[in-house]
Write an enzyme that holds these catalytic residues in place. Sequence first.
Site, mmCIF file in Angstrom:
data_model
loop_
_atom_site.group_PDB
_atom_site.id
_atom_site.type_symbol
_atom_site.label_atom_id
_atom_site.label_comp_id
_atom_site.label_asym_id
_atom_site.label_seq_id
_atom_site.Cartn_x
_atom_site.Cartn_y
_atom_site.Cartn_z
ATOM 1 N N CYS A 1 39.083 48.593 42.400
ATOM 2 C CA CYS A 1 38.835 47.715 41.264
ATOM 3 C C CYS A 1 37.368 47.286 41.295
ATOM 4 C CB CYS A 1 39.665 46.439 41.392
ATOM 5 S SG CYS A 1 41.417 46.674 41.242
ATOM 6 N N CYS B 1 46.496 53.914 47.077
ATOM 7 C CA CYS B 1 46.333 55.167 46.334
ATOM 8 C C CYS B 1 44.878 55.584 46.213
ATOM 9 C CB CYS B 1 46.959 55.015 44.949
ATOM 10 S SG CYS B 1 46.444 53.535 44.083
ATOM 11 N N CYS C 1 47.036 51.414 40.483
ATOM 12 C CA CYS C 1 47.218 52.695 41.140
ATOM 13 C C CYS C 1 46.692 53.755 40.188
ATOM 14 C CB CYS C 1 48.674 52.932 41.488
ATOM 15 S SG CYS C 1 48.840 54.134 42.806
#
Length: 137
Positions: A89, A85, A11
């Site tokens: 990645c 959020c 996050c």
Amino acid sequence: MADKPSVLFVCVHNAGRSQMAAAWLTHLAGDRVEVRSAGSNPGDAVNPAAVEAMAEVGIDISAETPKVLTVDAVKESDVCITMGCGDTCPVFPGKRYLDWKLEDPAGQGIAAVRPIRDEIKTLVEGLIKEIAPETAS
């Protein structure tokens, strides 16, 4: 997946949802799962309401600190979970990517954080059943 699956919770600030998720997974799965958490723009400290909410269920995250998301953390993880959020990645073949849509506890009081904590617990319990079910000895 390796004998011991690895999970990375991500996050942006690594101060609330990802910290609670990592704590739940560590608490519920024990040493059956390797647990990491990180954020692309880590905060200065873990959200005090998240610390309080987890303390209410007997899990102490007061010593945790937000960590920066690294490419290596993703490479070393079998499952990468973002927490609704908007963080992303790096993508590598063979990894499993999930996004859990969760309310942001930032700036919220304990009453608003409790349901987020409980929703995270439910999601983590489902994840454990998938990646690290208990085996009969």
